[in-house]
Design an enzyme around this catalytic site. Structure first.
Site, PDB file in Angstrom:
ATOM      1  N   ASP A   1       0.850  -1.179   0.000  1.00  8.83           N
ATOM      2  CA  ASP A   1       0.000   0.000   0.000  1.00  8.83           C
ATOM      3  C   ASP A   1       0.900   1.249   0.000  1.00  8.83           C
ATOM      4  O   ASP A   1       1.868   1.307  -0.746  1.00  8.83           O
ATOM      5  CB  ASP A   1      -0.952  -0.066   1.203  1.00  8.83           C
TER       6      ASP A   1
ATOM      7  N   ASP B   1      -7.199  -8.861  -4.068  1.00  9.84           N
ATOM      8  CA  ASP B   1      -7.058  -7.412  -3.980  1.00  9.84           C
ATOM      9  C   ASP B   1      -7.505  -6.789  -5.297  1.00  9.84           C
ATOM     10  O   ASP B   1      -6.772  -6.808  -6.283  1.00  9.84           O
ATOM     11  CB  ASP B   1      -5.606  -7.036  -3.681  1.00  9.84           C
TER      12      ASP B   1
ATOM     13  N   HIS C   1      -6.221  -7.248   0.171  1.00  9.17           N
ATOM     14  CA  HIS C   1      -5.295  -6.122   0.104  1.00  9.17           C
ATOM     15  C   HIS C   1      -4.294  -6.170   1.257  1.00  9.17           C
ATOM     16  O   HIS C   1      -3.108  -5.930   1.057  1.00  9.17           O
ATOM     17  CB  HIS C   1      -6.078  -4.808   0.130  1.00  9.17           C
TER      18      HIS C   1
END
Length: 302
Positions: A123, A250, A280
Site C-alpha cells: 500500500d 485485492d 489487500h
C-alpha cells in the site's frame, strides 16, 4: 506544525504485539519536530528487513511476520508513518503531503543508518518505500513489493480505487479497523479491529488517514507525478533483485505486479507469485507465506 500524540494507554491491551517501542524525531519542515515510532527486533548487527505499512494500518500489521524474520536471523525495522500508529499525528490535512512522507521516512533511514536493506512494502508503504529506493539505491539489497504501486497519473485509476477514495472522504466516522477488516479474506477478530482503531481516540487524530487517499497521483499533472516519473527512470536502471507477492483478492491492485515485473531489471527470473485467499492486507491473510517467501528470497539473493 500542530500534532497530536496518542495516549500510551490506548495501546495497553493489544493482542499479539509484545514489541518494545523505539522513537526518534524528524524535522516537520516548519521549524519543529515530529516523533516517529518504530520497532527494532532481532539481532542488532544483522542486515535489516524494513517493513513498511500503508493506509490506515500501522506496524501492528506485521506482528505475525516479525517473529518469522527474527527466527531466520534477521533484524526487523517497522516504522509507523507520521499520522499512524504510535507516531505523531499532525492535525491539519494539508500538513500531509506525499513529499513530506518521503522526506520523513528518509530521515528515519538515515538516522538509523540502515544499509543492505530488504524492503517489504505494501500500500502506501510502497509509494513511499519505492521512492526511497530510487533516492538512495545503495542502501537497498533487495525489494519485496506486495499490493502496491508507484503511480505517475498517466494511467486511469481502477473503479475499485475510485470507490475507496470516495468512501474515505464521505464517511462521517473514518472506521480504520473496519477498513482493514474489509481488505482481508480471513477477517479479523474484534480485538484485532480494536488494535487498528487504537491509534485514533477520535476523528481529530485521523487527518492523515483521511488525507492519504487524496494524495495518490491520479492525473498527469497531479502533485508528485514529476517526482514519481523521475523515480521510475532510476528504478528502470537498477539491477536490485525484486520480488512481487500480490493477493489474488485485492481488486484495487489487480495486475499491477506485472508493471514491476516488466520495468524492474532485477525482477527477471524471480519467483513472483499471486497468493490465493489473500486480500489487500495480505499480511493478515497470508503473513506466514509472505514472510517465508521473503526469507527464501533473501537466502537466494545473498
Amino acid at each position: 506544525m500542530k500534532a497530536l500524540r496518542t495516549p500510551p494507554e490506548r495501546f495497553d491491551e493489544l493482542v499479539d504485539y509484545p514489541f518494545a517501542p523505539n522513537y526518534l524525531e524528524v524535522d516537520d519542515t516548519e521549524g519543529g519536530a515530529l516523533r516517529v515510532h518504530y520497532l527494532d527486533e532481532g539481532p542488532p548487527d544483522a542486515a535489516p528487513v524494513l517493513v513498511m505499512h500503508g493506509e490506515p494500518s500501522w506496524s501492528y500489521l506485521y506482528r505475525h511476520m516479525i517473529p518469522r524474520f527474527t527466527a531466520a536471523g534477521h533484524r526487523v525495522i517497522a516504522p509507523d508513518l507520521i499520522g499512524f500508529g504510535k507516531s505523531d499525528k499532525p492535525t491539519e490535512r494539508e500538513d500531509y503531503t506525499y513529499e513530506r512522507h518521503v522526506a520523513w521516512m528518509g530521515s528515519v533511514l538515515r538516522q538509523l543508518d540502515l544499509r543492505n536493506i530488504t524492503l517489504v512494502c505494501q500500500d502506501w508503504g510502497g509509494l513511499i518505500g519505492l521512492r526511497l529506493w530510487a533516492e538512495m539505491p545503495d542502501r537497498f539489497a533487495r525489494i519485496v513489493i506486495a499490493n502496491t504501486a508507484l503511480p505517475t497519473g498517466d494511467h486511469p485509476m481502477s473503479e475499485a480505487f475510485r470507490a475507496w477514495r470516495a468512501f474515505s472522504q464521505d464517511v462521517p466516522v473514518f472506521p480504520a479497523g473496519k477498513i482493514v477488516y474489509g481488505g482481508t479474506v480471513n477477517k479479523l477478530t474484534e480485538a484485532e479491529i480494536a488494535a487498528y482503531d487504537a491509534p485514533y481516540p477520535d476523528e481529530d487524530y485521523k487527518a492523515g488517514a483521511r488525507q492519504f487517499p487524496t494524495l495518490v497521483p491520479d492525473t498527469p499533472d497531479a502533485p508528485s507525478t514529476t517526482e514519481n516519473r523521475a523515480a521510475w527512470e532510476v528504478l528502470k536502471t537498477l539491477d536490485t533483485p525484486v520480488l512481487t507477492v500480490f493477493g489474488a483478492e485485492d481488486k484495487v491492485m489487480a495486475g499491477v505486479e506485472k508493471v514491476f515485473q516488466k520495468l524492474c531489471p532485477g525482477a527477471a527470473g524471480q519467483a513472483h507469485v499471486v497468493l490465493p485467499n489473500a486480500g489487500h492486507f495480505l499480511q493478515e491473510d497470508v503473513g506466514d507465506a509472505l514472510a517465508d517467501r521473503t526469507n527464501a528470497f533473501i537466502a537466494a539473493t545473498s
